[in-house]
Design an enzyme around this catalytic site. Sequence first.
Site, mmCIF file in Angstrom:
data_model
loop_
_atom_site.group_PDB
_atom_site.id
_atom_site.type_symbol
_atom_site.label_atom_id
_atom_site.label_comp_id
_atom_site.label_asym_id
_atom_site.label_seq_id
_atom_site.Cartn_x
_atom_site.Cartn_y
_atom_site.Cartn_z
ATOM 1 N N CYS A 46 3.640 -5.224 6.160
ATOM 2 C CA CYS A 46 3.110 -4.368 4.996
ATOM 3 C C CYS A 46 4.164 -3.991 4.296
ATOM 4 C CB CYS A 46 1.857 -3.297 5.034
ATOM 5 S SG CYS A 46 0.378 -4.190 5.862
ATOM 6 N N HIS A 64 1.025 -1.179 0.020
ATOM 7 C CA HIS A 64 -0.034 -0.043 -0.005
ATOM 8 C C HIS A 64 0.832 1.286 -0.003
ATOM 9 C CE1 HIS A 64 0.720 0.949 4.385
ATOM 10 N NE2 HIS A 64 0.518 -0.500 4.937
#
Length: 355
Positions: A210, A194
């Site tokens: 992440c 992201h």
Amino acid sequence: MFKRLIPVFPLLAALCAGAQAATFTLPNDGSTVVGQVRIVVPTPDNTLLDVMRHFDVGYDEIGSANPGVSIWTPGEFTPVVVPSQFILPPVPWKGIVINIPQRRLYYFPLPKKGEAAKVITYPISIAREGWSTPLGETRITAKFKDPSWFVPKSIKEEHLRDEGVELPEYFPPGPDNPMGMLAMRTGFAGIFIHATNRPWGVGLRTSHGCLHLYPEDAAEIFPLLPANTPVRVIDEPVLVGNDHGRWVMATYTPVAEYPSPFSLYTRATVALGNALGRAGKAAPQADIDWQRVQAISRQPQSVPVALTPDQLGLAAWLDTLPQERYDFAPYGMDANNAQLPEPRPRAGTEAGNGK
């Protein structure tokens, strides 16, 4: 290194006002290296953070390529190495490949009929100490625009313990959301690729598993990814490549969360032997400059280094490259959020009219 420190720099048209997204045609001659290293001389008001974002490289990469150069004040007339040449990850080249120690994502889109195969590559932030991203194969399972984020209890507790500040339970969509404005969920539980609201941290260890992208890189790759795009996450702190017959190596700091019983030098010798074996180049040991291998095993180097004595060493080779003037307006700390950055003109031009 860098004998030509006088302020005489060719202005190259390739320096444009936006970030330099790295898209390359895949070599078809057996080479496994793409891109080129550049030397730029920033104006005094620019930092290495400005340079790295403009050329789409990360903090760790530009720091490794410029030891001893201050991130915040490089110094007037200081040449800065832009490590924008990349040794591709081991095959297969399909979908997304993420090399954790390299802190870089590669996307190999399926070529359209009649078009050459390409690779697109972006710098990423990886998991902070004590956390890790699973290795192995998965897929992109969903994509989200303007995601919200409910903060997991474990992250809230860690932040309170380490920072003395309690995070809110919920971050709504917007420029201050740590998920950024775009997010792609993988099949690994809780792991997303992201954007980020802290782009100056791209290339560092900042996440809880992440992978973080510059906002502009997330905006580029987001619409390109079809459903179920394969994702492969690897741990390769040593990369050996064939640059049109010039054997090169780059090394990266091993990530402690993926322990190995072998030193970086041992891993480098194994990677080199495997690469030469795959290429059918059973070169004798004397053909390799082992002092160079040892040097970049002691001090990781993101710029690919030639491995044979008939090729220039790193410092001498960098001295052969032309220096380019870098005179774009700084991004500014206002750009350290999840929004796309504004176009930045060259010094002395109006926004949108840079040449």
